[in-house]
Design an enzyme around this catalytic site. Structure first.
Site, short mmCIF file in Angstrom:
data_model
loop_
_atom_site.label_atom_id
_atom_site.label_comp_id
_atom_site.label_asym_id
_atom_site.label_seq_id
_atom_site.Cartn_x
_atom_site.Cartn_y
_atom_site.Cartn_z
N ILE A 1 0.84 -1.20 0.00
CA ILE A 1 0.00 0.00 0.00
C ILE A 1 0.87 1.25 0.00
O ILE A 1 0.62 2.20 -0.75
CB ILE A 1 -0.94 0.00 1.22
CG1 ILE A 1 -1.89 -1.19 1.17
CG2 ILE A 1 -1.74 1.31 1.28
CD1 ILE A 1 -2.84 -1.18 0.01
N GLU B 1 -9.35 -16.11 12.66
CA GLU B 1 -10.01 -15.81 11.39
C GLU B 1 -11.52 -15.82 11.55
O GLU B 1 -12.08 -16.61 12.30
CB GLU B 1 -9.62 -16.82 10.32
CG GLU B 1 -8.27 -16.58 9.70
CD GLU B 1 -8.03 -17.45 8.49
OE1 GLU B 1 -7.37 -17.00 7.54
OE2 GLU B 1 -8.50 -18.60 8.49
N LYS C 1 -10.73 -5.74 9.45
CA LYS C 1 -10.53 -6.68 10.56
C LYS C 1 -10.58 -5.98 11.92
O LYS C 1 -10.61 -6.64 12.96
CB LYS C 1 -9.21 -7.42 10.39
CG LYS C 1 -9.20 -8.35 9.19
CD LYS C 1 -7.86 -9.01 8.99
CE LYS C 1 -7.91 -10.02 7.83
NZ LYS C 1 -8.24 -9.40 6.55
N SER D 1 12.47 -1.28 6.51
CA SER D 1 13.16 -2.31 5.75
C SER D 1 14.11 -1.65 4.75
O SER D 1 13.69 -0.90 3.87
CB SER D 1 12.16 -3.19 5.00
OG SER D 1 12.81 -3.99 4.03
N GLU D 2 15.40 -1.95 4.88
CA GLU D 2 16.39 -1.35 4.00
C GLU D 2 16.14 -1.70 2.54
O GLU D 2 16.18 -0.82 1.66
CB GLU D 2 17.79 -1.83 4.41
CG GLU D 2 18.90 -1.33 3.50
CD GLU D 2 20.17 -2.14 3.61
OE1 GLU D 2 21.20 -1.69 3.09
OE2 GLU D 2 20.11 -3.24 4.20
N VAL E 1 -3.70 -13.63 -0.38
CA VAL E 1 -4.10 -14.95 -0.85
C VAL E 1 -3.78 -15.17 -2.33
O VAL E 1 -3.41 -16.28 -2.73
CB VAL E 1 -5.62 -15.15 -0.58
CG1 VAL E 1 -6.45 -14.18 -1.39
CG2 VAL E 1 -6.02 -16.58 -0.88
N GLY F 1 -3.00 -8.82 -4.70
CA GLY F 1 -1.59 -8.73 -5.06
C GLY F 1 -0.68 -8.20 -3.99
O GLY F 1 0.53 -8.11 -4.20
N THR G 1 -9.04 -22.32 3.66
CA THR G 1 -9.32 -22.70 5.03
C THR G 1 -10.73 -23.25 5.23
O THR G 1 -10.94 -24.16 6.02
CB THR G 1 -9.12 -21.49 5.96
OG1 THR G 1 -9.94 -20.41 5.50
CG2 THR G 1 -7.67 -21.06 5.97
#
Length: 635
Positions: A290, A539, A406, A312-313, A451, A446, A468
């Site tokens: 994002i 979930e 969520k 994150s480098e 998923v 993506g 699941t």
């Protein structure tokens, strides 16, 4: 052949045609009268240089030597008529004003006609020769059926006819409109409606089908794909564009995004430019799925400076390089920092004083956060508090938290942590000059670890695809679509809102798996197995966009809704207490879960139920004027 050599050869060729037109006209005029009189023959040789140079000049002025004649059409023929008419009129005016030697008036008329015929025929012969070559080569091309007899379908047919390298021969169109049945485009007939695709494919020997319906919704594309897949021929889609200035047209394989597409997002560009253009914008989590798309789209609105904040480098390196290549004029600052590091955040804010902040940094994977709940609280909760308080302290104008569906009636630690982050943002907004808001949406196609990439990897290995539960259902958006709405939400934020993006219809994960298997060219029942593994801890079967105690209202944007629920009094001051509460917790999972349950009463983690059950209803929002209609159930 160079331009100048081509020009010289065409001028010489046209000179011959001009002389031939006048000489032939003069011969026709005196045919059967014993030959051309000497005075008219002398006048012919006197006028030929004038006629030739003036006509060549008119043809050049009309830019007829700058055209590719193998693509000649009626427009080029009209240009020749204008050029010849102009030159003939000039010559006649000169004859009677200089004066020059003259010819019989009928010769001017006939020469005008013959010049148009001779010059026009010489040009159109290139087109006819090219069409003949294409026709011969098309005998070996794949017979193609085009679905959609509108502007996009016509564009595809023209491209297939003109571009031999595609090796595709358009045989016919399919369109559901009764008005288009039995008509033709470029001589290619409309053969029938979508229900007739299997019959038409068999009867016309179709080897490939192209869907040319760029504005069709995902539901329509799904129906067409299901019909076409029964034919066994290759199916592709035409990717059109609404942007004429950056026109692109491409025929590619059908992708999952085509089956889920909705009406394109319509942005209020003036409103967005007002809060982004010329501003210093900071994006946390800039290297994530994002965050990186936010960076790309924000750059298009020309901020004064864009600050890339990333822990994150590798991710920071990648997005920084990409943006510097794609937007060389954009001022960029790459900051390797973690939102949990309060001191580093303060240094960044003191250096740049960002005016607009998109907070996309978060831990998002549900099973991983169930195993490490303390990290969910540290990153998603305390990290949000840190950067939000810096925005307040350093006078930022707008702060947008990227949240998730969520967070509604959370059944997992990740969702609960994002719900607490929403509460912190709303609490800080109560006493701040900064406009704080959260934007809530579901899964994005993506994104890393989502998923779809997992399914694609499983398909590459030959399966099985792991789902699941047969009834597991989720909302989906494409990454660009979600980010466009996030940016628009930032433009309409006034402070304290939770925006909910219109996610369309929920999709069963099992259906998603079946679609991906078919799009990959396999049969889900024969080639690749779908294996049900059971619901994982935390979930839900169905996600919700808002809880039962939240009231949703419409905004002026068709795809964005807003929660009108005010901050509950029990959460007043949560921004001041949350750090101490979390720091005093032991790393024991049970204690962390008890803390979350006490803070978020609607939280119902996997510990509360041995058997997974759906939470609440799937809610659909429909905007009718200024009112919101709610409906529930699986569509």
């Amino acid at each position: 052949m160079t331009y100048w050599l081509r020009l010289i050869l065409m001028l010489l060729f046209d000179s011959c045609l001009i002389n031939l037109s006048i000489g032939f006209s003069l011969w026709l005029r005196f045919e059967g009268e014993g030959g051309i009189p000497a005075n008219y023959l002398e006048a012919f040789f006197t006028l030929i240089p004038w006629y030739t140079f003036i006509t060549l000049g008119a043809l050049y002025a009309m830019r007829l030597y700058h055209r590719m004649w193998k693509y000649a059409s009626i427009g080029e023929l009209f240009g020749i008529v204008k050029a010849v008419t102009t030159s003939t009129a000039i010559v006649i005016i000169l004859i009677y004003t200089i004066p020059l030697s003259y010819l019989p008036r009928s010769v001017y008329i006939m020469s005008w006609v013959f010049m148009i015929i001779f010059i026009g025929s010489s040009r159109l012969s290139w087109r006819l020769l090219r069409d003949l070559i294409i026709k011969e080569s098309n005998k070996k091309a794949k017979r193609t059926l085009i679905i959609g007899a509108g502007d996009a379908g016509a564009m595809v047919a023209r491209e297939l006819n003109n571009n031999q390298s595609l090796n595709l021969l358009p045989v016919g169109f399919v369109d559901d409109s009764p008005l288009k049945q039995k008509l033709s485009i470029f001589g290619i007939p409309v053969l029938g409606s979508r229900e007739q695709i299997p019959f038409l494919t068999a009867s016309h020997g179709i080897e490939e089908i192209i869907i040319a319906m760029p504005s069709a919704e995902g539901r329509t594309i799904r129906e067409i794909v299901n019909i076409c897949q029964a034919t066994g021929v290759r199916l592709r889609i035409f990717e059109g564009t609404d942007d004429l200035l950056h026109s692109r047209s491409k025929i590619r394989d059908v992708q999952l995004e085509d089956l889920l597409r909705r009406e394109p997002v319509k942005l209020d560009l003036e409103e967005i430019a007002a809060y982004l253009q010329g501003k210093t914008v900071l994006i946390s989590g800039a290297g994530g799925s994002i965050g990186s798309e936010l960076c790309r789209q924000v750059c298009r609105h020309r901020p004064q400076r864009l600050i890339l904040l990333e822990c994150s480098e590798n991710n920071l390196f990648d997005i920084d390089n990409e943006l510097r290549e794609s937007f060389p004029e954009q001022a960029l600052e790459a900051e390797l920092a973690d939102v949990r590091n309060r001191e580093k955040l303060q240094a960044v804010f003191e250096k740049y004083f960002p005016q607009v902040i998109f907070h996309a940094a978060a831990f998002k994977h549900v099973p991983m956060m169930e195993m490490h709940p303390e990290e969910a609280l540290n990153n998603n909760v305390l990290g949000t508090r840190n950067i939000a308080e810096m925005a307040d302290k350093y006078g930022s104008e707008t702060f947008i938290l990227i949240s998730t569906d969520k967070a509604v009636n959370p059944t997992n630690v990740m969702g609960a942590s994002k719900r607490i982050a929403e509460l912190i943002v709303k609490d800080i907004n109560r006493s701040s000059q900064t406009r704080f808001a959260a934007v809530r949406f579901g899964n994005v196609l993506g994104s890393r670890g989502s998923v779809v990439p997992i399914f694609l990897k499983q398909i590459q290995k030959g399966g099985p695809l792991t789902v699941t539960h047969p009834d597991m259902t989720r909302y989906f958006m494409t990454i660009p679509e979600a980010v466009e709405l996030v940016i628009q939400a930032g433009a309409i934020a006034r402070g304290g809102e939770i925006f909910v993006l219109d996610m369309g219809e929920p999709v069963k994960i099992a259906d998603l798996a079946n679609d991906l298997i078919r799009l990959s060219g396999y049969d889900p029942e024969l080639d690749i197995e779908i294996k049900y593994t059971g619901i994982r801890p935390g979930e839900k079967l169905y996600e919700e966009l808002f809880s039962g105690y939240e009231e949703m209202a419409a905004t002026r944007h068709q795809r964005i809704f807003i929660s009108t629920k005010e901050l509950d009094e029990r959460y007043n001051g949560i921004k001041n207490n949350i750090t101490a509460w979390i720091n005093n917790l032991s790393p024991e999972r049970n204690e962390i879960i008890r803390f979350i349950q006490e803070l978020i009463p609607e939280y119902c983690g996997s510990e509360a139920n041995e058997e997974p059950v759906p939470r609440g209803e799937v809610i659909y929002l429909e905007k009718r004027g200024n009112r919101i209609k709610k409906s529930s159930g699986i569509k």
